[in-house]
Design a protein around this motif. Structure first.
Motif, mmCIF file in Angstrom:
data_model
loop_
_atom_site.group_PDB
_atom_site.id
_atom_site.type_symbol
_atom_site.label_atom_id
_atom_site.label_comp_id
_atom_site.label_asym_id
_atom_site.label_seq_id
_atom_site.Cartn_x
_atom_site.Cartn_y
_atom_site.Cartn_z
ATOM 1 N N LEU A 58 -37.501 38.942 80.303
ATOM 2 C CA LEU A 58 -37.615 40.085 81.204
ATOM 3 C C LEU A 58 -36.246 40.577 81.651
ATOM 4 O O LEU A 58 -36.099 41.706 82.071
ATOM 5 C CB LEU A 58 -38.432 39.701 82.449
ATOM 6 C CG LEU A 58 -39.928 39.569 82.250
ATOM 7 C CD1 LEU A 58 -40.581 39.099 83.530
ATOM 8 C CD2 LEU A 58 -40.519 40.903 81.811
ATOM 9 N N ARG A 59 -35.262 39.687 81.578
ATOM 10 C CA ARG A 59 -33.925 40.095 81.996
ATOM 11 C C ARG A 59 -33.364 41.070 80.968
ATOM 12 O O ARG A 59 -33.303 40.754 79.791
ATOM 13 C CB ARG A 59 -33.003 38.889 82.093
ATOM 14 C CG ARG A 59 -33.468 37.848 83.094
ATOM 15 C CD ARG A 59 -32.670 36.569 82.931
ATOM 16 N NE ARG A 59 -31.232 36.872 82.906
ATOM 17 C CZ ARG A 59 -30.537 37.179 83.982
ATOM 18 N NH1 ARG A 59 -31.119 37.209 85.152
ATOM 19 N NH2 ARG A 59 -29.265 37.446 83.892
ATOM 20 N N PRO A 60 -32.969 42.253 81.434
ATOM 21 C CA PRO A 60 -32.427 43.208 80.465
ATOM 22 C C PRO A 60 -31.106 42.678 79.902
ATOM 23 O O PRO A 60 -30.346 42.054 80.641
ATOM 24 C CB PRO A 60 -32.193 44.465 81.310
ATOM 25 C CG PRO A 60 -32.118 43.991 82.719
ATOM 26 C CD PRO A 60 -32.904 42.728 82.812
ATOM 27 N N GLU A 62 -27.462 42.389 79.216
ATOM 28 C CA GLU A 62 -26.316 43.018 79.868
ATOM 29 C C GLU A 62 -25.264 43.347 78.828
ATOM 30 O O GLU A 62 -25.077 42.592 77.888
ATOM 31 C CB GLU A 62 -25.681 42.042 80.866
ATOM 32 C CG GLU A 62 -26.401 41.935 82.167
ATOM 33 C CD GLU A 62 -25.735 40.881 83.035
ATOM 34 O OE1 GLU A 62 -24.499 40.927 83.151
ATOM 35 O OE2 GLU A 62 -26.450 40.023 83.552
ATOM 36 N N PRO A 63 -24.548 44.456 79.033
ATOM 37 C CA PRO A 63 -23.438 44.716 78.103
ATOM 38 C C PRO A 63 -22.375 43.619 78.244
ATOM 39 O O PRO A 63 -22.141 43.114 79.349
ATOM 40 C CB PRO A 63 -22.910 46.079 78.545
ATOM 41 C CG PRO A 63 -23.495 46.347 79.885
ATOM 42 C CD PRO A 63 -24.706 45.489 80.046
ATOM 43 N N ILE A 64 -21.768 43.266 77.131
ATOM 44 C CA ILE A 64 -20.734 42.218 77.160
ATOM 45 C C ILE A 64 -19.455 42.793 77.785
ATOM 46 O O ILE A 64 -18.985 43.851 77.361
ATOM 47 C CB ILE A 64 -20.443 41.732 75.727
ATOM 48 C CG1 ILE A 64 -21.704 41.107 75.140
ATOM 49 C CG2 ILE A 64 -19.281 40.760 75.695
ATOM 50 C CD1 ILE A 64 -21.581 40.751 73.681
ATOM 51 N N PRO A 65 -18.907 42.141 78.807
ATOM 52 C CA PRO A 65 -17.677 42.674 79.417
ATOM 53 C C PRO A 65 -16.499 42.634 78.433
ATOM 54 O O PRO A 65 -16.471 41.786 77.544
ATOM 55 C CB PRO A 65 -17.430 41.742 80.605
ATOM 56 C CG PRO A 65 -18.244 40.536 80.357
ATOM 57 C CD PRO A 65 -19.355 40.907 79.442
ATOM 58 N N ILE B 14 -22.565 35.610 71.975
ATOM 59 C CA ILE B 14 -22.048 35.757 73.343
ATOM 60 C C ILE B 14 -23.153 35.950 74.390
ATOM 61 O O ILE B 14 -23.137 35.288 75.433
ATOM 62 C CB ILE B 14 -20.954 36.852 73.416
ATOM 63 C CG1 ILE B 14 -19.717 36.359 72.643
ATOM 64 C CG2 ILE B 14 -20.568 37.160 74.862
ATOM 65 C CD1 ILE B 14 -18.572 37.344 72.600
ATOM 66 N N ARG B 18 -23.586 33.382 77.450
ATOM 67 C CA ARG B 18 -23.499 33.790 78.858
ATOM 68 C C ARG B 18 -24.716 33.309 79.636
ATOM 69 O O ARG B 18 -24.601 32.872 80.781
ATOM 70 C CB ARG B 18 -23.398 35.320 78.969
ATOM 71 C CG ARG B 18 -22.102 35.858 78.419
ATOM 72 C CD ARG B 18 -22.063 37.360 78.558
ATOM 73 N NE ARG B 18 -21.678 37.773 79.899
ATOM 74 C CZ ARG B 18 -21.975 38.960 80.419
ATOM 75 N NH1 ARG B 18 -22.670 39.831 79.720
ATOM 76 N NH2 ARG B 18 -21.579 39.265 81.632
ATOM 77 N N ARG B 19 -25.870 33.378 78.994
ATOM 78 C CA ARG B 19 -27.083 32.929 79.674
ATOM 79 C C ARG B 19 -26.991 31.423 79.968
ATOM 80 O O ARG B 19 -27.297 30.971 81.066
ATOM 81 C CB ARG B 19 -28.295 33.224 78.798
ATOM 82 C CG ARG B 19 -29.583 32.741 79.416
ATOM 83 C CD ARG B 19 -30.758 33.012 78.512
ATOM 84 N NE ARG B 19 -31.053 34.440 78.430
ATOM 85 C CZ ARG B 19 -31.818 34.973 77.478
ATOM 86 N NH1 ARG B 19 -32.315 34.221 76.544
ATOM 87 N NH2 ARG B 19 -32.073 36.260 77.470
ATOM 88 N N ASP B 32 -18.779 33.597 83.310
ATOM 89 C CA ASP B 32 -18.052 34.356 82.296
ATOM 90 C C ASP B 32 -16.701 33.717 81.984
ATOM 91 O O ASP B 32 -16.217 33.775 80.857
ATOM 92 C CB ASP B 32 -17.888 35.815 82.725
ATOM 93 C CG ASP B 32 -19.150 36.629 82.426
ATOM 94 O OD1 ASP B 32 -20.051 36.088 81.743
ATOM 95 O OD2 ASP B 32 -19.247 37.788 82.869
ATOM 96 N N GLY B 86 -35.386 36.460 88.334
ATOM 97 C CA GLY B 86 -36.109 36.895 87.139
ATOM 98 C C GLY B 86 -37.190 37.914 87.440
ATOM 99 O O GLY B 86 -37.323 38.921 86.743
ATOM 100 N N HIS B 89 -36.592 41.792 87.736
ATOM 101 C CA HIS B 89 -36.404 42.648 86.574
ATOM 102 C C HIS B 89 -37.723 42.950 85.878
ATOM 103 O O HIS B 89 -37.732 43.538 84.819
ATOM 104 C CB HIS B 89 -35.462 41.968 85.576
ATOM 105 C CG HIS B 89 -34.107 41.697 86.156
ATOM 106 N ND1 HIS B 89 -33.230 42.699 86.473
ATOM 107 C CD2 HIS B 89 -33.495 40.537 86.495
ATOM 108 C CE1 HIS B 89 -32.126 42.171 86.976
ATOM 109 N NE2 HIS B 89 -32.262 40.872 87.003
ATOM 110 N N ALA B 90 -38.815 42.522 86.492
ATOM 111 C CA ALA B 90 -40.112 42.717 85.851
ATOM 112 C C ALA B 90 -40.394 44.195 85.632
ATOM 113 O O ALA B 90 -40.051 45.040 86.457
ATOM 114 C CB ALA B 90 -41.215 42.110 86.700
ATOM 115 N N ASP B 91 -41.005 44.461 84.525
ATOM 116 C CA ASP B 91 -41.457 45.815 84.229
ATOM 117 C C ASP B 91 -42.469 46.208 85.307
ATOM 118 O O ASP B 91 -43.447 45.501 85.532
ATOM 119 C CB ASP B 91 -42.106 45.797 82.834
ATOM 120 C CG ASP B 91 -42.643 47.159 82.435
ATOM 121 O OD1 ASP B 91 -42.748 48.023 83.320
ATOM 122 O OD2 ASP B 91 -42.959 47.336 81.259
#
Lengths: 254, 171
Positions: A58-60, A62-65, B14, B18-19, B32, B86, B89-91
Motif C-alpha cells: 500500500l505504500r506508494p 517513493e522516488p529515489i533521492p 535501492i 530503503r524499505r 537512507d 501503513g 496510505h490506504a486507497d
C-alpha cells in the motif's frame, strides 16, 4: 524446498509461505487434515502473511533521492579516495625527512617483517598443522570454550571462535601458535568435500588496517585482512571456494 | 568500476534496500544514510561478488552488517517503525476495516523481537528465499526457520490481543 520423512516445523513454515514442492505439499495437507486445530492456526498465520505483504504494497513507491544514485555515491567515493591519497602523500613527505635523519641508524636494523610475503607465517602454519590432517589440533571442537579462553589469554584480547556453519564449514578444533609478529592461533574447519580450511589470527607488532586481499602460495591460497591490532587469514586449498567464502563473511563483520 | 548493466542491477534494488533500512534504522534519514553506506561498500567490494544472481542478498547482507556495526553505537528505539503509518496510505476506496487490519499487521510486526521481525519481513514482505535470509543474517537456515515460526506465532498472538498458548512444537 524438497524434503522427505516426518513433517517438521520447517515444512509448516514453507507451507505457510506457499513454498513446498507439490509432493511434499500433498503430504503436509494430508497431515493437517488430521490436525484441525493446527490447521486453523496455520490458516490464520497464512492470512497474516498476506496482510503484511498487502500492507507493505500500500505504500506508494517513493522516488529515489539523488544522494542514493550510484553516480552520486561513486563521485563521493572518488572524493574520499583523493583526500586519503593527499594524507598519504603528506605522510610520505614526513617519512622521507625522517628517513634522511635516521639513515645511519636504519642501516644496522634487520630487514623489516613486511619484506616477507604477507601472511607467509600463516601459510607455514597451515601446511604444518592443518594441510595434512584436519585433526592435528590441540583443542578439539568439543573444547571450544577452553579454546576461546586460552587463545584470548594468549593474544591478550577476547577472541571468539568463528562460527562458519553458515558457509558450510564445521569446526574441528584449534591450536595456539607463535607468528612472526607475536602470539597467534589457528582454528581448523572441514569443508563439505573433506577439505581443510583454517582461520589464522595473530597479533600485529605494528598496528595496521587493510581490506581483504589474497595470495596464492603453491596449492594454498590465503585470504587475509588487518583490523588494527590483529591480522586474520583464511587458508585453504586453492581448488576450494570455501576459504574465500569464509573470509568474506568474517572480514565483512569488521 | 561497475559496468552499466551492473549499475542497473544495483539501482533496481535501492527501493527494497530503503524499505529494509527503514525497518532497522531510527528514522528515514538514518535509513537512507545506511543505504548510502551500503552502496559505497558495494562499489568498493564489487569484486567479492561471485554469483551474479545473488545481488540482492549480497546488498542486504552488507546493509545488515553495517546496521549491526552502527547499531552498537546508536541506541535503536523500538517504537519507531516506518511501517506504522501503513494504513495512512490506504486507497480511500478500499474497505476501511481491511485497511485497519493491514495497518495492525505492520504495527504488530514492529513489536516483534528484532531477529524474528527481520526474518519474517525478509520472507513475507521482501519475498526472499530462506537461503537468502540465512545469508543476509549470517545464521544457519535452521535458525531462520525457527525464528520464522516464533515470529508468526507471536504476530498472531499480538493480533489477537491476548495471550494464546502457542501450538505445540511438531516432532
Amino acid at each position: 524446498m524438497s524434503r522427505s520423512g516426518p513433517i517438521g516445523d520447517d515444512d509448516i513454515q514453507a507451507f505457510i509461505d506457499g513454498r513446498l514442492a507439490p509432493d511434499r505439499l500433498r503430504e503436509v495437507e494430508a497431515f493437517l487434515a488430521s490436525e484441525p486445530a493446527l490447521r486453523s492456526r496455520i490458516e490464520q498465520q497464512r492470512a497474516d502473511v498476506h496482510a503484511l505483504r498487502a500492507a507493505a504494497q500500500l505504500r506508494p513507491p517513493e522516488p529515489i533521492p539523488a544522494s542514493l544514485r550510484l553516480s552520486e555515491v561513486r563521485r563521493r567515493r572518488a572524493a574520499q579516495t583523493i583526500s586519503r591519497y593527499r594524507q598519504l602523500a603528506a605522510g610520505l613527505c614526513l617519512f622521507a625527512v625522517g628517513g634522511l635523519l635516521g639513515a645511519g641508524l636504519v642501516r644496522h636494523q634487520p630487514a623489516p617483517v613486511a619484506a616477507r610475503p604477507q601472511m607467509a607465517d600463516a601459510v607455514v602454519a597451515f601446511r604444518a598443522f592443518a594441510g595434512r590432517s584436519v585433526d592435528m589440533v590441540e583443542f578439539p571442537a568439543a573444547q571450544v570454550a577452553v579454546m576461546r579462553q586460552m587463545i584470548s589469554r594468549h593474544l591478550r584480547q577476547d577472541i571468539v571462535v568463528p562460527d562458519l556453519s553458515g558457509v558450510g564449514l564445521s569446526f574441528r578444533g584449534g591450536r595456539l601458535l607463535a607468528s612472526d609478529e607475536g602470539p597467534g592461533g589457528m582454528f581448523v574447519y572441514a569443508g563439505p568435500a573433506g577439505e581443510t580450511i583454517a582461520v589464522y589470527v595473530k597479533t600485529l607488532a605494528a598496528a595496521r588496517k587493510a581490506d581483504l586481499n589474497s595470495r596464492q602460495d603453491g596449492e594454498v591460497t590465503a585470504y587475509f585482512w588487518f583490523t588494527g591490532g590483529l591480522g586474520y587469514a583464511v587458508l585453504g586449498p586453492s581448488t576450494s571456494p570455501y576459504a574465500k567464502r569464509a573470509a568474506e563473511q568474517l572480514s565483512s563483520r569488521e | 568500476m561497475l559496468g552499466s548493466v551492473s549499475d542497473l542491477e544495483i539501482e533496481a534494488q535501492i527501493p527494497a534496500l530503503r524499505r529494509f533500512a527503514r525497518s532497522l534504522a531510527r528514522n528515514p534519514d538514518d535509513a537512507d544514510e545506511l543505504v548510502q553506506d551500503t552502496l559505497l561498500q558495494a562499489l568498493s567490494r564489487w569484486r567479492q561478488l561471485r554469483k551474479p544472481g545473488s545481488v540482492r542478498a549480497w546488498l542486504f547482507q552488507i546493509l545488515f552488517n553495517l546496521h549491526r556495526t552502527h547499531g552498537r553505537r546508536r541506541q535503536r528505539d523500538l517504537a519507531r517503525f516506518d511501517h506504522d503509518d501503513g494504513a495512512d496510505h490506504a486507497d480511500p476506496s478500499s474497505d476501511q476495516h481491511q485497511a485497519l487490519h493491514l495497518g495492525d499487521a505492520l504495527s504488530a510486526l514492529a513489536r516483534l523481537p528484532q531477529d524474528q521481525r527481520i526474518a519474517l519481513e525478509l520472507v513475507a514482505v521482501q519475498g526472499m528465499t530462506y537461503e537468502e535470509v540465512a545469508r543476509v543474517t549470517e545464521v544457519p537456515i535452521g535458525t531462520v526457520m525457527s525464528r520464522l515460526s516464533r515470529a508468526r506465532e507471536r504476530l498472531r498472538t499480538e493480533l489477537e490481543g491476548s495471550n494464546v498458548t502457542p501450538f505445540r512444537r511438531l516432532k
